[in-house]
Design a protein around this motif. Structure first.
Motif, PDB file in Angstrom:
ATOM      1  N   HIS A 120      27.949 -40.418  39.211  1.00 55.15           N
ATOM      2  CA  HIS A 120      28.624 -39.255  38.646  1.00 55.15           C
ATOM      3  C   HIS A 120      28.829 -39.385  37.137  1.00 55.15           C
ATOM      4  N   PHE A 121      29.186 -38.268  36.533  1.00 53.36           N
ATOM      5  CA  PHE A 121      29.734 -38.251  35.189  1.00 53.36           C
ATOM      6  C   PHE A 121      31.188 -37.851  35.320  1.00 53.36           C
ATOM      7  N   LEU A 122      32.070 -38.567  34.636  1.00 52.76           N
ATOM      8  CA  LEU A 122      33.442 -38.124  34.456  1.00 52.76           C
ATOM      9  C   LEU A 122      33.379 -37.255  33.210  1.00 52.76           C
ATOM     10  N   VAL A 123      33.467 -35.957  33.406  1.00 50.68           N
ATOM     11  CA  VAL A 123      33.323 -34.995  32.319  1.00 50.68           C
ATOM     12  C   VAL A 123      34.713 -34.630  31.825  1.00 50.68           C
ATOM     13  N   ILE A 124      34.948 -34.845  30.547  1.00 51.23           N
ATOM     14  CA  ILE A 124      36.238 -34.520  29.943  1.00 51.23           C
ATOM     15  C   ILE A 124      36.041 -33.330  29.025  1.00 51.23           C
TER      16      ILE A 124
END
Length: 161
Positions: free
Chosen positions: A127-131
């Motif tokens: 996953h990407f932790l998208v901020i």
């Protein structure tokens, strides 16, 4: 040691708000159902969402650098289901859509909307932790939230029963 099966079983017990994460890449709208939205910072206003790298929205979101987290109300169960199971090209037929500052699709009458510019994307395995840096918010008063727990969509009242 906890494996994938045990992890999934435990996570099923975590009640989460339901959101539709949307982006606009060119003139193409993208959207998925998600349950991982979380506040990161108040100053500056930041919010996070987990996005699977294999998800059809991932590349478009990274290219466009803008997205919207639309928190769903209890009456928007049809929207949640459409964005998790319907073909990509028909998902936006469910619900009424507009846009705010970034141009990403915004669900009309969503209890809360976080219109964001990509602040940071952190790669974490699959996953990407998208901020997102929140540039605009919108809220609707007196709208009960839609909640996801144990593979079911429920309302607060149903959780208390």
């Amino acid at each position: 040691m906890t494996g994938t099966v045990e992890f999934r079983e435990a996570m099923r017990q975590v009640a989460s708000g339901v959101a539709i994460v949307t982006t606009l890449d060119g003139d193409q709208r993208y959207g998925i159902t998600a349950t991982s939205a979380a506040s990161v910072s108040e100053e500056p206003p930041l919010i996070s969402i987990g996005i699977n790298k294999q998800s059809w929205i991932c590349d478009a979101l990274m290219r466009s650098g803008r997205f919207c987290i639309n928190i769903l109300g209890a009456s928007q169960l049809d929207v949640a289901r459409a964005f998790s199971t319907s073909p990509r090209e028909t998902r936006f037929e469910s619900g009424e859509w507009t846009s705010l500052t970034t141009g990403a699709p915004v669900l009309v009458q969503a209890p809360a909307v976080f219109d964001c510019e990509l602040f940071q994307a952190i790669e974490v395995k699959t996953h990407f932790l998208v901020i997102g840096h929140i540039v605009t918010t919108r809220t609707e008063d007196n709208v009960a939230p839609l909640i996801y727990r144990d593979r079911k969509y429920v309302t607060v009242g149903e959780m208390q029963a």
